[in-house]
Design a protein around this motif. Structure first.
Motif, PDB file in Angstrom:
ATOM      1  N   ALA A  20       0.824  -1.223   0.000  1.00 20.59           N
ATOM      2  CA  ALA A  20       0.000   0.000   0.000  1.00 20.59           C
ATOM      3  C   ALA A  20       0.857   1.271   0.000  1.00 20.59           C
ATOM      4  N   LYS A  21       2.098   1.182   0.445  1.00 22.94           N
ATOM      5  CA  LYS A  21       2.986   2.346   0.538  1.00 22.94           C
ATOM      6  C   LYS A  21       3.745   2.630  -0.760  1.00 22.94           C
ATOM      7  N   CYS A  22       3.821   1.664  -1.652  1.00 22.41           N
ATOM      8  CA  CYS A  22       4.704   1.755  -2.814  1.00 22.41           C
ATOM      9  C   CYS A  22       4.460   2.978  -3.698  1.00 22.41           C
ATOM     10  N   LYS A  23       3.246   3.169  -4.149  1.00 19.88           N
ATOM     11  CA  LYS A  23       2.963   4.262  -5.092  1.00 19.88           C
ATOM     12  C   LYS A  23       3.248   5.635  -4.491  1.00 19.88           C
ATOM     13  N   ILE A 124       4.792   8.796   6.272  1.00 22.88           N
ATOM     14  CA  ILE A 124       4.870   8.754   4.814  1.00 22.88           C
ATOM     15  C   ILE A 124       4.595  10.172   4.292  1.00 22.88           C
ATOM     16  N   THR A 125       5.608  11.016   4.426  1.00 20.90           N
ATOM     17  CA  THR A 125       5.550  12.376   3.879  1.00 20.90           C
ATOM     18  C   THR A 125       6.741  12.547   2.953  1.00 20.90           C
ATOM     19  N   LYS A 126       6.635  13.476   2.022  1.00 21.83           N
ATOM     20  CA  LYS A 126       7.718  13.711   1.078  1.00 21.83           C
ATOM     21  C   LYS A 126       9.022  14.030   1.808  1.00 21.83           C
ATOM     22  N   ASN A 127       8.957  14.915   2.783  1.00 17.63           N
ATOM     23  CA  ASN A 127      10.155  15.308   3.512  1.00 17.63           C
ATOM     24  C   ASN A 127      10.771  14.126   4.267  1.00 17.63           C
ATOM     25  N   ALA A 128       9.956  13.351   4.966  1.00 19.98           N
ATOM     26  CA  ALA A 128      10.462  12.217   5.747  1.00 19.98           C
ATOM     27  C   ALA A 128      11.124  11.171   4.842  1.00 19.98           C
ATOM     28  N   ILE A 129      10.512  10.892   3.710  1.00 20.76           N
ATOM     29  CA  ILE A 129      11.050   9.894   2.778  1.00 20.76           C
ATOM     30  C   ILE A 129      12.364  10.389   2.174  1.00 20.76           C
ATOM     31  N   GLN A 130      12.382  11.623   1.726  1.00 25.05           N
ATOM     32  CA  GLN A 130      13.595  12.164   1.107  1.00 25.05           C
ATOM     33  C   GLN A 130      14.739  12.272   2.120  1.00 25.05           C
ATOM     34  N   GLU A 131      14.438  12.631   3.359  1.00 23.18           N
ATOM     35  CA  GLU A 131      15.468  12.681   4.405  1.00 23.18           C
ATOM     36  C   GLU A 131      16.017  11.293   4.703  1.00 23.18           C
TER      37      GLU A 131
END
Length: 162
Positions: A20-23, A124-131
């Protein structure tokens, strides 16, 4: 440079637990990344051998792992994805179960668990993933050991009682 780096013309691979997290994660990371799922645990203590425990009680309680029944298809697909990847990140959940899943994935997929292959995030936020991708680390063997000890004890006590 990371030791798990492959060829430059390939995508970076991120392996998570939940499909569910992939996309969403892939959207946050962009076109240089492919995000796939292990669909949870892929190995567990064997159910064969002495007493069917998957633990060698005569040799320091050494665990004996096997691929979980029905997971061979996932393992085969993950091996292909790893072969086609530039850099591999193990992004399973940030707890001892997730750490153990990453350790099992590393073992099966030929990833050096001592290299910075593990990324963690609590949201699952853009900032958290990119960090997380900017700060990979080795697999935390202390968390893996904690999960393994718990699993061995559950098997020894739980199976013996039931």
């Amino acid at each position: 440079m990371q030791m798990n780096k492959r060829r430059n013309n390939m995508k970076n691979l991120v392996i998570v637990e939940s499909p569910a997290k992939c996309k969403t994660i892939e959207k946050y990371l962009g076109s240089d990344y492919k995000v796939v799922s292990s669909k949870g645990h892929i190995r567990d203590l064997a159910t064969t051998g002495k007493f069917g425990l998957g633990i060698d009680v005569e040799h320091d309680f050494e665990p004996n792992y096997q691929i979980i029944k029905g997971k061979n298809k996932e393992v085969t697909a993950l091996k292909k994805d790893v072969k086609d990847a530039n850099i591999i990140y193990l992004a399973t959940d940030p707890d001892r179960e997730g750490e153990a899943i990453s350790w099992h994935l590393a073992y099966l997929l030929g990833i050096d668990a001592n290299e910075p292959c593990r990324i963690v995030f609590n949201e699952i936020t853009k900032n958290a993933i990119q960090e997380a991708v900017k700060n990979p680390r080795p697999i935390d063997i202390k968390l893996v050991d904690a999960q393994q000890a718990r699993r061995v004890l559950d098997r020894l006590v739980g199976y013996q009682i039931s």
